[in-house]
Design a protein around this motif. Structure first.
Motif, short mmCIF file in Angstrom:
data_model
loop_
_atom_site.label_atom_id
_atom_site.label_comp_id
_atom_site.label_asym_id
_atom_site.label_seq_id
_atom_site.Cartn_x
_atom_site.Cartn_y
_atom_site.Cartn_z
N MET A 60 1.02 -4.17 2.72
CA MET A 60 0.21 -3.75 3.84
C MET A 60 -0.71 -4.89 4.24
O MET A 60 -1.62 -5.23 3.53
CB MET A 60 -0.60 -2.52 3.46
N TRP A 103 0.80 4.31 7.78
CA TRP A 103 1.30 4.86 6.51
C TRP A 103 0.63 6.20 6.22
O TRP A 103 1.28 7.16 5.80
CB TRP A 103 1.04 3.87 5.38
N GLU A 146 -0.82 0.84 -0.66
CA GLU A 146 0.01 -0.34 -0.91
C GLU A 146 0.87 -0.14 -2.16
O GLU A 146 2.07 -0.46 -2.16
CB GLU A 146 -0.88 -1.56 -1.06
N SER A 180 3.52 2.41 -1.43
CA SER A 180 4.53 1.80 -0.56
C SER A 180 5.49 0.94 -1.37
O SER A 180 6.69 0.91 -1.10
CB SER A 180 3.83 0.96 0.51
#
Length: 549
Positions: free
Chosen positions: A1, A10, A310, A313
């Motif tokens: 990110m 997100w 992050e 993800s």
């Protein structure tokens, strides 16, 4: 990110399925703010009526004030319940999505993420994200509305006081980009260190018997203490940054409150202000300053979760296996490996483990796969299971009518019994049903017999005998045989057994091999083993040598 836009996108994606409830919580929160301001306005009028500065209907405003209080309380209950239900639903949904994705992810080899790290992300990072989306975001919306509405109400009575309060708001409320970057960086370090702590604890608890036997406890405990010290230092540093900001905000608002109070006192003295106005102003000061304090608290928490987003993800970014339909062969099935070469890119400088390997594991054959450690036995199994793909050459499944290259779709033809103890917590029955969820009592009993695991039926609870984590409660050899029985229940025409007799005595090994051979009709068996006894039951033997390339 790399940007706030990506982070917000997100969060928006993560909130799918919860947005209606989140919107309802925002609406209820805004209604609660309106009710609170209604209480303040009616209290002003009632005080003015009591001091002779207003001739409004006292009964009406008492009723209105009571109604606003009841509405405020009711909406607070609604907001709390909506937030709680929305949060747990979103948390469950996100965790299941991550769990499903991990199960579908490709085998990562030595570069695989530690399970303790995965668990930390699924637990702590999901909790942080859901708290922000379900609580912090609605709180920010209602806070902004509260600030605007209270400021408008104060300005309608005396705009000069409003300007004074706004002017005195400390710059710490709108903290600099450097502050937030520092907090985000520290939060990422804390999360990563926390993951390492959890991974360390989880892995060493799983191997506590080995640690005790090797007298490694003090050293392992010392490593944990070192990681915990690092975590404590990082938390202290983040706390110091947060406390500095919070203290600056509180001092600034204290000055603002004292200024308004003194202003009101002088207003009473010169007759420019009523007691009702003073009551309203004092209450409105908190209605204006509290949102700013809340924002100074909420914003860092929202920004901190960028690190959690992050990390999640990264978890969702794990490459998944190819989604292909099952390719099930109806006849006796073989596996043909044609000039296969493979190297692990992240180890040994990319040295080939298998080079130009060819062999036809013909339908119905029993083959022993032997060789020294590192010669490629496990790699061949992974290639057959399509956990990884050859760098060159082909792995082909075939029967008398059709053929297909190895893929996740051909995996349905394989019964795989991994090396060592692979039982899960539950009962013997639940472990066996993993091989075939529709297996009958007779089929389970037959599989146990063929795996020389009849002892289970003689236990007081039989198939319902408890089995703790990693087969606790059974010896290594017993757990190994139950695992083989589970594999025998699976309807696969190719059976791969990895060191199936490594924990068995010679007599039990002979009995197991005899029963497997007797019941191998229609199956192609590939047995990885260093045992000479295994070789005697096989049609062919493949001895692998370490590649020199």
């Amino acid at each position: 990110m790399d940007s706030r836009t990506t982070y917000i996108a997100w969060l928006w994606k993560a909130s799918a399925g919860s947005r209606t409830r989140i919107s309802a919580a925002c609406a209820a929160g805004i209604g609660r703010i309106g009710a609170a301001l209604g209480v303040i306005w009616n209290s002003k009028i009632l005080v003015d009526i009591a001091t002779g500065h207003s001739d409004a209907d006292i009964r009406l405003h008492i009723i209105l004030m009571a109604g606003c209080m009841i509405l405020q309380t009711s909406l607070s209950v609604i907001v709390t319940r909506l937030n709680a239900v929305t949060e747990v639903r979103m948390k469950n949904r996100l965790r299941k999505q991550l769990f499903d994705h991990i199960l579908e992810s490709r085998w990562q080899g030595r570069g695989a993420m530690h399970t303790g790290d995965m668990m930390s992300r699924i637990e702590s990072d999901v909790r942080a994200i859901t708290s922000v989306v379900c609580k912090s975001v609605p709180a920010m919306m209602t806070t902004l509305v509260q600030f605007a509405a209270a400021a408008y109400l104060m300005a309608s009575m005396d705009w000069r006081i409003l300007l004074c309060i706004v002017f005195l708001m400390p710059a710490a409320v709108v903290a600099g980009k450097g502050y937030f970057r520092k907090i985000r960086s520290l939060n990422r370090k804390i999360l990563d260190t926390g993951s390492r702590v959890q991974s360390h604890i989880q892995e060493n608890i799983q191997h506590r018997t080995l640690i005790s036997a090797m007298e490694m406890g003090p050293g392992i405990s010392g490593e944990l203490s070192s990681m915990q010290d690092s975590l404590e230092k990082q938390v202290r540093e983040r706390t110091d940054y947060s406390l500095f900001s919070k203290t600056a905000v509180q001092l600034g608002f204290s000055v603002g409150y004292i200024t308004v109070f003194i202003w009101c006192i002088f207003g009473l003295l010169d007759g420019s202000m009523t007691f009702g106005m003073m009551t309203a102003f004092i209450q409105l000061v908190s209605q204006i300053q509290r949102p700013a304090v809340d924002m100074s608290r909420i914003l860092p928490s929202v920004i901190n979760t960028a690190a959690s987003a992050e990390r999640l993800s990264e978890l969702m970014g794990l490459p998944t296996e190819e989604n292909v339909p099952p390719v099930r062969f109806r006849g006796m099935t073989g596996i043909r490996m044609e000039n296969v070469s493979f190297a692990y890119k992240d180890t040994d400088g990319g040295k080939e483990i298998i080079s130009g390997f060819s062999h036809d594991f013909t339908p119905g054959s029993i083959t022993a796969l032997t060789g020294k450690t590192g010669s490629g036995k496990s790699t061949i199994i992974r290639l057959m299971l399509a956990l990884t793909s050859p760098d060159s050459g082909k792995v082909i499944f075939y029967d008398e009518t059709e053929a297909a290259e190895a893929s996740p779709g051909t995996r349905c033809n394989i019964t795989y019994v991994p090396q060592g103890n692979s039982l899960i917590s539950g009962t013997v029955r639940t472990n066996l049903l993993l091989g075939n969820p529709e297996a009958t009592e007779e089929e389970m009993a037959s599989a146990l017999h063929n795996a020389v695991a009849d002892f289970v039926l003689d236990l007081p609870d039989g198939l319902d005998t408890p089995c703790s984590e990693s087969g606790g409660g059974f010896s290594e050899g017993q757990a190994q045989r139950i695992s083989i029985a589970r594999g025998l229940l699976r309807n696969g025409r190719v059976m791969i057994l990895d060191e199936p007799t490594s924990a068995l005595d010679k007599g039990t090994e002979q009995t197991l091999l005899s029963r497997l051979a007797e019941n191998s009709y229609g199956k192609t068996m590939i047995i990885v083993s260093h045992s000479d006894a295994v070789a005697g039951f096989c049609d062919s033997i493949i001895r692998l040598e370490r590649s020199r390339k």
